[in-house]
Design a protein around this motif. Structure first.
Motif, PDB file in Angstrom:
ATOM      1  N   SER A  18     -51.545 -11.469   5.312  1.00 32.52           N
ATOM      2  CA  SER A  18     -51.683 -11.303   6.744  1.00 32.52           C
ATOM      3  C   SER A  18     -50.365 -10.833   7.341  1.00 32.52           C
ATOM      4  CB  SER A  18     -52.092 -12.631   7.373  1.00 32.52           C
ATOM      5  OG  SER A  18     -52.013 -12.538   8.769  1.00 32.52           O
ATOM      6  N   ASN A  19     -50.465  -9.851   8.194  1.00 34.32           N
ATOM      7  CA  ASN A  19     -49.287  -9.364   8.905  1.00 34.32           C
ATOM      8  C   ASN A  19     -48.748 -10.414   9.857  1.00 34.32           C
ATOM      9  OD1 ASN A  19     -47.836  -7.054   8.619  1.00 34.32           O
ATOM     10  ND2 ASN A  19     -48.902  -5.913  10.194  1.00 34.32           N
ATOM     11  N   SER A  20     -49.617 -11.285  10.357  1.00 37.82           N
ATOM     12  CA  SER A  20     -49.193 -12.270  11.344  1.00 37.82           C
ATOM     13  C   SER A  20     -48.184 -13.254  10.767  1.00 37.82           C
ATOM     14  CB  SER A  20     -50.395 -13.019  11.908  1.00 37.82           C
ATOM     15  OG  SER A  20     -51.042 -13.739  10.888  1.00 37.82           O
ATOM     16  N   SER A  21     -48.253 -13.536   9.486  1.00 35.38           N
ATOM     17  CA  SER A  21     -47.297 -14.456   8.890  1.00 35.38           C
ATOM     18  C   SER A  21     -45.922 -13.816   8.743  1.00 35.38           C
ATOM     19  CB  SER A  21     -47.797 -14.960   7.538  1.00 35.38           C
ATOM     20  OG  SER A  21     -47.974 -13.878   6.660  1.00 35.38           O
ATOM     21  N   LEU A  22     -45.849 -12.499   8.769  1.00 33.63           N
ATOM     22  CA  LEU A  22     -44.577 -11.804   8.616  1.00 33.63           C
ATOM     23  C   LEU A  22     -43.840 -11.599   9.936  1.00 33.63           C
ATOM     24  CD1 LEU A  22     -45.683  -9.078   6.074  1.00 33.63           C
ATOM     25  CD2 LEU A  22     -44.268 -11.060   5.613  1.00 33.63           C
ATOM     26  N   LYS A  23     -44.551 -11.657  11.046  1.00 35.16           N
ATOM     27  CA  LYS A  23     -43.900 -11.351  12.319  1.00 35.16           C
ATOM     28  C   LYS A  23     -42.879 -12.396  12.735  1.00 35.16           C
ATOM     29  CE  LYS A  23     -47.577 -13.120  15.260  1.00 35.16           C
ATOM     30  NZ  LYS A  23     -48.581 -12.757  16.234  1.00 35.16           N
ATOM     31  N   THR A  31     -40.972  -6.100  -0.645  1.00 33.52           N
ATOM     32  CA  THR A  31     -42.410  -6.366  -0.671  1.00 33.52           C
ATOM     33  C   THR A  31     -42.902  -6.826   0.697  1.00 33.52           C
ATOM     34  OG1 THR A  31     -42.269  -6.977  -2.996  1.00 33.52           O
ATOM     35  CG2 THR A  31     -44.223  -7.706  -1.806  1.00 33.52           C
ATOM     36  N   GLU A  32     -42.163  -7.735   1.317  1.00 35.05           N
ATOM     37  CA  GLU A  32     -42.547  -8.218   2.642  1.00 35.05           C
ATOM     38  C   GLU A  32     -42.499  -7.092   3.668  1.00 35.05           C
ATOM     39  OE1 GLU A  32     -40.931 -12.803   2.145  1.00 35.05           O
ATOM     40  OE2 GLU A  32     -39.552 -11.236   2.836  1.00 35.05           O
ATOM     41  N   ALA A  33     -41.462  -6.261   3.610  1.00 37.81           N
ATOM     42  CA  ALA A  33     -41.332  -5.152   4.557  1.00 37.81           C
ATOM     43  C   ALA A  33     -42.452  -4.140   4.376  1.00 37.81           C
ATOM     44  CB  ALA A  33     -39.971  -4.472   4.388  1.00 37.81           C
ATOM     45  N   SER A  34     -42.811  -3.833   3.137  1.00 40.56           N
ATOM     46  CA  SER A  34     -43.899  -2.878   2.916  1.00 40.56           C
ATOM     47  C   SER A  34     -45.228  -3.450   3.396  1.00 40.56           C
ATOM     48  CB  SER A  34     -43.974  -2.459   1.449  1.00 40.56           C
ATOM     49  OG  SER A  34     -44.363  -3.541   0.637  1.00 40.56           O
ATOM     50  N   ASN A  35     -45.450  -4.742   3.191  1.00 44.22           N
ATOM     51  CA  ASN A  35     -46.670  -5.368   3.711  1.00 44.22           C
ATOM     52  C   ASN A  35     -46.677  -5.371   5.231  1.00 44.22           C
ATOM     53  OD1 ASN A  35     -47.878  -5.949   1.245  1.00 44.22           O
ATOM     54  ND2 ASN A  35     -46.865  -7.920   1.073  1.00 44.22           N
ATOM     55  N   TYR A  36     -45.534  -5.634   5.833  1.00 49.97           N
ATOM     56  CA  TYR A  36     -45.417  -5.658   7.291  1.00 49.97           C
ATOM     57  C   TYR A  36     -45.738  -4.285   7.879  1.00 49.97           C
ATOM     58  CZ  TYR A  36     -43.360  -6.444  11.904  1.00 49.97           C
ATOM     59  OH  TYR A  36     -43.160  -6.549  13.249  1.00 49.97           O
ATOM     60  N   SER A  43     -43.512   4.087  -0.748  1.00 46.83           N
ATOM     61  CA  SER A  43     -43.356   4.773   0.542  1.00 46.83           C
ATOM     62  C   SER A  43     -42.181   4.205   1.321  1.00 46.83           C
ATOM     63  CB  SER A  43     -44.636   4.639   1.373  1.00 46.83           C
ATOM     64  OG  SER A  43     -45.690   5.332   0.779  1.00 46.83           O
ATOM     65  N   LEU A  44     -42.021   2.897   1.264  1.00 40.74           N
ATOM     66  CA  LEU A  44     -40.878   2.260   1.928  1.00 40.74           C
ATOM     67  C   LEU A  44     -39.572   2.773   1.333  1.00 40.74           C
ATOM     68  CD1 LEU A  44     -39.833   0.079   3.927  1.00 40.74           C
ATOM     69  CD2 LEU A  44     -39.936  -1.515   2.003  1.00 40.74           C
ATOM     70  N   ARG A  45     -39.510   2.864   0.014  1.00 40.42           N
ATOM     71  CA  ARG A  45     -38.296   3.384  -0.639  1.00 40.42           C
ATOM     72  C   ARG A  45     -38.026   4.824  -0.230  1.00 40.42           C
ATOM     73  NH1 ARG A  45     -39.762   0.759  -6.392  1.00 40.42           N
ATOM     74  NH2 ARG A  45     -39.009  -1.338  -5.947  1.00 40.42           N
ATOM     75  N   ASN A  46     -39.081   5.626  -0.081  1.00 45.05           N
ATOM     76  CA  ASN A  46     -38.908   7.008   0.366  1.00 45.05           C
ATOM     77  C   ASN A  46     -38.332   7.046   1.783  1.00 45.05           C
ATOM     78  OD1 ASN A  46     -39.866   8.110  -2.010  1.00 45.05           O
ATOM     79  ND2 ASN A  46     -41.962   8.308  -1.253  1.00 45.05           N
ATOM     80  N   MET A  47     -38.834   6.181   2.661  1.00 42.81           N
ATOM     81  CA  MET A  47     -38.319   6.126   4.030  1.00 42.81           C
ATOM     82  C   MET A  47     -36.848   5.725   4.040  1.00 42.81           C
ATOM     83  SD  MET A  47     -41.332   4.326   6.215  1.00 42.81           S
ATOM     84  CE  MET A  47     -42.927   4.245   5.425  1.00 42.81           C
ATOM     85  N   VAL A  48     -36.472   4.816   3.150  1.00 43.13           N
ATOM     86  CA  VAL A  48     -35.075   4.389   3.048  1.00 43.13           C
ATOM     87  C   VAL A  48     -34.211   5.551   2.568  1.00 43.13           C
ATOM     88  CG1 VAL A  48     -33.475   2.884   1.792  1.00 43.13           C
ATOM     89  CG2 VAL A  48     -35.604   1.947   2.720  1.00 43.13           C
ATOM     90  N   LYS A  65     -34.342  -5.852   8.358  1.00 37.44           N
ATOM     91  CA  LYS A  65     -34.483  -6.650   9.572  1.00 37.44           C
ATOM     92  C   LYS A  65     -35.794  -6.247  10.242  1.00 37.44           C
ATOM     93  CE  LYS A  65     -31.031  -7.984  12.094  1.00 37.44           C
ATOM     94  NZ  LYS A  65     -29.874  -7.997  13.008  1.00 37.44           N
ATOM     95  N   ARG A  66     -36.575  -7.243  10.618  1.00 43.91           N
ATOM     96  CA  ARG A  66     -37.882  -6.981  11.221  1.00 43.91           C
ATOM     97  C   ARG A  66     -37.753  -6.136  12.489  1.00 43.91           C
ATOM     98  NH1 ARG A  66     -40.135  -8.951  15.375  1.00 43.91           N
ATOM     99  NH2 ARG A  66     -38.769 -10.741  15.437  1.00 43.91           N
ATOM    100  N   ILE A  67     -36.772  -6.436  13.314  1.00 42.32           N
ATOM    101  CA  ILE A  67     -36.623  -5.700  14.565  1.00 42.32           C
ATOM    102  C   ILE A  67     -36.346  -4.213  14.308  1.00 42.32           C
ATOM    103  CG2 ILE A  67     -34.159  -6.170  14.913  1.00 42.32           C
ATOM    104  CD1 ILE A  67     -35.050  -6.673  17.929  1.00 42.32           C
ATOM    105  N   GLU A  68     -35.624  -3.912  13.240  1.00 42.01           N
ATOM    106  CA  GLU A  68     -35.361  -2.512  12.913  1.00 42.01           C
ATOM    107  C   GLU A  68     -36.596  -1.825  12.330  1.00 42.01           C
ATOM    108  OE1 GLU A  68     -31.716  -2.037  10.769  1.00 42.01           O
ATOM    109  OE2 GLU A  68     -30.583  -3.016  12.355  1.00 42.01           O
TER     110      GLU A  68
END
Length: 83
Positions: A18-23, A31-36, A43-48, A65-68
């Protein structure tokens, strides 16, 4: 005594469903960032690597950082660079 709700928490603790547990997390691993963001880790690594998402190193591990992540997604969706 372990009840059914405790078992659910234990079973989902390793894999966020669930995305709600990550917010509520300020810092996330890959892994958490890609799920979020609801993208694959690749894809996350490509964005980085393209400089679209900022990372922080903690030892040998990358952290986000979640805010970023929120700001990056706003930029992707709206094209607003004032974030």
């Amino acid at each position: 005594m372990i009840n059914e709700s405790t078992l659910q928490i234990i079973n989902t603790d390793d894999k966020f469903t669930s995305n709600s547990s990550l917010k509520f997390l300020e810092w996330m691993d890959s892994t958490e960032a890609s799920n979020y963001l609801r993208v694959s880790v690749g894809s996350l690594r490509n964005m980085v690597s393209q400089g679209q998402i900022r990372t922080y190193k903690l030892g040998k591990r990358l952290r986000f950082k979640r805010i970023e992540l929120d700001k990056a997604m706003k930029l992707f969706v709206t094209g607003d660079s004032s974030c």
